[in-house]
Design an enzyme around this catalytic site. Structure first.
Site, PDB file in Angstrom:
ATOM      1  N   ALA A  17      -0.799 -10.368   6.829  1.00 53.89           N
ATOM      2  CA  ALA A  17      -0.141 -11.561   6.293  1.00 53.89           C
ATOM      3  C   ALA A  17      -1.085 -12.632   5.760  1.00 53.89           C
ATOM      4  CB  ALA A  17       0.750 -12.180   7.369  1.00 53.89           C
ATOM      5  N   SER A  18      -2.363 -12.321   5.592  1.00 48.63           N
ATOM      6  CA  SER A  18      -3.301 -13.360   5.160  1.00 48.63           C
ATOM      7  C   SER A  18      -3.318 -13.561   3.651  1.00 48.63           C
ATOM      8  CB  SER A  18      -4.714 -13.042   5.644  1.00 48.63           C
ATOM      9  OG  SER A  18      -5.169 -11.818   5.075  1.00 48.63           O
ATOM     10  N   VAL A  63      -4.821  -3.157  13.091  1.00 50.05           N
ATOM     11  CA  VAL A  63      -3.587  -2.374  13.156  1.00 50.05           C
ATOM     12  C   VAL A  63      -3.853  -0.909  13.493  1.00 50.05           C
ATOM     13  CG1 VAL A  63      -3.480  -1.716  10.712  1.00 50.05           C
ATOM     14  CG2 VAL A  63      -1.368  -2.055  11.985  1.00 50.05           C
ATOM     15  N   ASN A  89       3.543  -4.514   7.001  1.00 49.40           N
ATOM     16  CA  ASN A  89       3.065  -4.774   5.649  1.00 49.40           C
ATOM     17  C   ASN A  89       1.587  -4.433   5.462  1.00 49.40           C
ATOM     18  OD1 ASN A  89       3.188  -6.160   2.930  1.00 49.40           O
ATOM     19  ND2 ASN A  89       1.748  -7.528   3.956  1.00 49.40           N
ATOM     20  N   SER A 141       5.748   2.019  -0.783  1.00 45.44           N
ATOM     21  CA  SER A 141       5.335   1.783  -2.164  1.00 45.44           C
ATOM     22  C   SER A 141       6.200   2.675  -3.038  1.00 45.44           C
ATOM     23  CB  SER A 141       3.856   2.145  -2.349  1.00 45.44           C
ATOM     24  OG  SER A 141       3.523   2.264  -3.724  1.00 45.44           O
ATOM     25  N   TYR A 155      -3.469   7.794  -1.269  1.00 48.75           N
ATOM     26  CA  TYR A 155      -2.667   6.592  -1.007  1.00 48.75           C
ATOM     27  C   TYR A 155      -1.182   6.943  -1.024  1.00 48.75           C
ATOM     28  CZ  TYR A 155      -0.263   2.188  -1.740  1.00 48.75           C
ATOM     29  OH  TYR A 155       0.610   1.139  -1.631  1.00 48.75           O
ATOM     30  N   LYS A 159       2.015   6.863   1.971  1.00 49.28           N
ATOM     31  CA  LYS A 159       3.324   6.225   1.812  1.00 49.28           C
ATOM     32  C   LYS A 159       4.465   7.235   1.891  1.00 49.28           C
ATOM     33  CE  LYS A 159       1.618   2.132   1.589  1.00 49.28           C
ATOM     34  NZ  LYS A 159       1.846   1.185   2.706  1.00 49.28           N
TER      35      LYS A 159
END
Length: 285
Positions: A17-18, A63, A89, A141, A155, A159
């Site tokens: 969340a940054s 995480v 997220n 995504s 990637y 997902k």
């Protein structure tokens, strides 16, 4: 109490969340009066992006570290007494053709994008089950539905993996009154494709001209020109959290519908082209 008051009593937990979509979501939630716990690899980055507020708990969390995630979930419960909406997220894009990425590069991308959210779910689910309510947003995504992008295979694989376990999670958690939404974002104008977020292959193979072309297109042409506003995505997530029966699948972005319809057409055509062969394996008595 009014319905709106009950809504704002919900405690949100947002990972990664940054910056980007996560930061915009946290800012909007706090502005709307929600209580929010959010994580980043560097807690200072959270306080710089969002500030210090009474209803905001900024937490440092890796995480990919299961015990770290467990401890952080405990801190959220200690602070707010409950947890209601989870937004998985945190994630990043590992760029590179499938052959050229090392085992370590692939593992790291899966550790963050696949196993990270699983750690969060594993340690938050007991609280959601006990209170018989909650909502889990897993941010995948459009690359978790459409994977034919050279240089983005790994990637996309992370997902696709998230999509697979989220479908199962949705039916597993439903009896406890817990909703699950798998989000497929298109291209949003965030720092996702910038050098500190997107990882390039450590040992590129020159033969993969198509991968280099797509890689350059994303980093030099698409980055900074994405067609979607992350603030509007944040508003959409909040609206979904208010629905009595939110969707399991949610595509978000003006660029997603055409990609989804194109993939469905490809699958339907592939099925039809060999349907007789597909069904030729049945046992005949």
């Amino acid at each position: 109490m009014t319905k709106e008051t009950k809504q704002t009593e919900k405690v949100w937990f947002v990972t990664g969340a940054s910056k980007g979509l996560g930061a915009d979501l946290v800012k909007q939630l706090l502005a709307d009066g929600y209580r929010v716990a959010a994580t980043s690899r560097k807690r200072e980055a959270l306080t710089e992006a969002i500030g210090v507020q009474e209803n905001f708990l900024a937490l440092n969390m890796d995480v990919s570290n299961d015990s770290d995630v467990k401890g952080v979930i405990g801190q959220v419960i200690d602070k707010f007494g409950r947890i209601d909406v989870i937004v998985n997220n945190a994630g990043y894009s590992q760029i590179g053709a499938v052959e050229e990425l090392s085992a370590e590069e692939v593992q790291r991308n899966f550790d963050v994008n696949v196993f990270g959210p699983l750690h969060v779910i594993r340690h938050a689910a007991p609280y959601l089950r006990a209170q018989r309510s909650g909502h889990i947003f897993n941010i995948a995504s459009i690359g978790g539905f459409v994977g034919n992008y050279p240089a983005f295979g790994i990637y996309c694989a992370t997902k696709f993996a998230m999509a697979g376990y989220t479908e199962a999670l949705a039916v597993e958690m439903a009896p406890f009154g817990v909703h699950t939404t798998l989000v497929y974002p298109g291209y949003f104008r965030t720092s996702f494709l910038e050098k500190d977020s997107a990882m390039l292959p450590a040992n590129a193979i020159d033969a993969y001209a198509n991968a280099r072309e797509v890689e350059a297109q994303h980093l030099n042409e698409i980055s900074g020109r994405q067609p979607n506003d992350p603030k509007k995505a944040a508003s959409a997530f909040i609206e979904l959290s208010k629905q009595k029966q939110p969707p399991v699948h949610f595509f978000v972005g003006v660029d997603t519908a055409a990609l989804v319809k194109g993939k469905i057409e490809i699958i339907e055509n592939a099925l039809a082209a060999n349907l007789e062969l597909t069904e030729s394996t049945g046992i005949t008595e």
